[in-house]
Write a protein that holds these residues in place. Structure first.
Motif, mmCIF file in Angstrom:
data_model
loop_
_atom_site.group_PDB
_atom_site.id
_atom_site.type_symbol
_atom_site.label_atom_id
_atom_site.label_comp_id
_atom_site.label_asym_id
_atom_site.label_seq_id
_atom_site.Cartn_x
_atom_site.Cartn_y
_atom_site.Cartn_z
ATOM 1 N N GLY A 1 0.647 -1.145 0.032
ATOM 2 C CA GLY A 1 0.075 0.067 0.025
ATOM 3 C C GLY A 1 0.844 1.196 -0.072
ATOM 4 N N LYS B 1 2.012 1.645 -3.453
ATOM 5 C CA LYS B 1 0.963 1.898 -4.393
ATOM 6 C C LYS B 1 1.239 0.889 -5.456
ATOM 7 C CE LYS B 1 0.514 6.731 -3.316
ATOM 8 N NZ LYS B 1 -0.597 6.758 -2.717
ATOM 9 N N ASP C 1 -6.942 4.400 -8.940
ATOM 10 C CA ASP C 1 -5.613 5.090 -8.402
ATOM 11 C C ASP C 1 -5.336 6.521 -9.451
ATOM 12 O OD1 ASP C 1 -5.427 3.639 -6.084
ATOM 13 O OD2 ASP C 1 -3.727 2.355 -6.736
#
Length: 419
Positions: free
Chosen positions: A26, A29, A139
């Motif tokens: 996380g 990313k 994202d």
């Protein structure tokens, strides 16, 4: 008592480690799938610290993970969505299957693995990762782009094709004859058709019967129904994953939304366990010999997926930039490639297939987000450079001076990238 304590220590360490790896992914990313696979490689056969007491439980958890992955996928779509996509976007689905399944089949045959392994590797290279792609599009802020429905339509068609493909592969891996295999496929198609009919005709009634204002009761009913149908499907020689997928399609409206919210944490937990389990059964020493074929296959199928998205977006009237974005977004492979390879590994068809699939997914699950982000700007720069060279190479004006470059937009007439 001692074995029970060892089991708790091992399984607790696995879950804790997965949580930490997820947090690292996380922060960076990107998808945690490659980290989960690497964790499995580290603690499996030939790894740094092989597991013992908890391996059987991990195997059961991995099977539940596959079932929940397909259930959650089914919850994303309604029967109407599937029928509409099948009618309008089937040419893109056929192009997708031809361009991306054939390289996998050809590679297996070139390696001398035989037709069954070729059918399995074709599926590994064909199916994109819906989970990774959806996360990347979110994202990048592209969920509202004009090309995104094209990408999602291709993913829907791939997921629908799984309902046909998985029973075929299950029959092939089981080594059943033509008659038994045809019967299995007929049962799978009949079951899928029946579920689609019931969902279209009585979807609200089914959802109403399952619905509950109490989250605990809703969770128990949906999870119990899914496991029951998955078990019955497997008993009929149809993949348990297909049964779970069909249950997800049959549920709609508030029930689907509530079930999705309640089951997401369970899905994430058991899906992570599944990736670890796949890695556990892959010897790290077996990956280097197949790394070159995996890399070659990754390069070829990256190009074919980009071509698929470009063609489908062009067919839908999307601008040039949107076409490249659509192609780049489709590159990532992930959960379903590993599910398909896992079936072959369990059946013991070809020892090298599991390591090759692991290496292939590790490469493309990391390359996919990069192509989604950079395919369009790189293509734009190459196009501009090629046009500049064409201008320089053109005939000079009578006075010896080069003609002034024209100002051209890379976008065709037809508007914005956003809807």
């Amino acid at each position: 008592m001692h074995s029970s304590a060892v089991f708790l220590i091992e399984f607790g360490a696995i879950i804790l480690g997965l949580g930490l790896l997820g947090r690292i992914a996380g922060r960076l990313k990107f998808s945690p799938i490659p980290l989960y696979l690497l964790a499995g490689l580290a603690f499996g056969t030939g790894g740094l610290l092989p597991l013992g007491a908890s391996e059987e439980f991990v195997a059961i958890g991995a099977e539940i993970g596959v079932i929940l992955l397909l259930l959650m996928l089914g919850l994303e779509y309604t029967a109407t969505d599937l029928v509409t996509n099948l009618r309008t976007q089937y040419p893109a689905g056929l192009v997708d299957a031809a361009l991306n399944a054939l390289p996998g089949a050809a590679m297996a045959l070139l390696l001398g693995w035989g037709p069954v392994a070729a059918a399995v590797l074709a599926g590994v290279t064909w199916i994109s990762s819906s989970g990774v792609i959806a996360k990347v599009l979110g994202d990048l802020g592209r969920l509202g782009n004009r090309e995104t429905p094209v990408v999602l339509s291709i993913l829907v068609l791939e997921d629908l094709a799984m309902a046909v493909y998985l029973p075929i592969i299950t029959a092939l891996l089981a080594g059943v004859g033509l008659a038994a295999g045809s019967l299995t496929l007929a049962i799978a198609l009949g079951l899928a058709g029946l579920v689609l009919f019931l969902a279209l005709r009585y979807g609200r009634l089914i959802s109403r019967l399952v619905s509950s204002d109490d989250p605990e009761k809703l969770l128990l009913v949906v999870l119990g129904l899914t496991l029951l149908v998955a078990g019955l499907a497997q008993q009929l020689q149809v993949s348990a994953a297909v049964g779970a997928f069909l249950v997800g399609i049959a549920l709609s409206g508030e029930v689907a939304e509530g079930a999705h919210h309640l089951l997401s944490p369970l899905r994430d937990l058991f899906a992570a366990v599944f990736f670890v389990f796949f890695g556990l059964h892959t010897d790290p020493a077996s990956i280097p010999p197949v790394l070159l074929p995996a890399l070659a296959l990754a390069v070829v199928t990256t190009a074919t997926k980009i071509a698929t998205g470009y063609w489908a977006a062009r067919r839908a009237g999307i601008s040039a930039k949107g076409r490249w974005r659509a192609g780049g977004a489709l590159v990532a492979r992930g959960e379903f490639s590993i599910v398909i390879a896992g079936l072959a590994v369990t059946a013991g068809i070809e020892p090298s297939l599991g390591p090759l699939a692991t290496a292939y997914v590790l490469i493309l699950v990391m390359v996919g987000p990069l192509t989604a982000r950079y395919a369009e700007p790189v293509a734009g720069r190459l196009t501009a450079r090629r046009r500049a060279r064409g201008s320089v190479a053109g005939a000079a004006a009578p006075d010896g001076r080069l003609p002034a470059p024209r100002e051209e937009s890379l976008e065709p007439l037809g508007g914005s990238d956003r809807v």
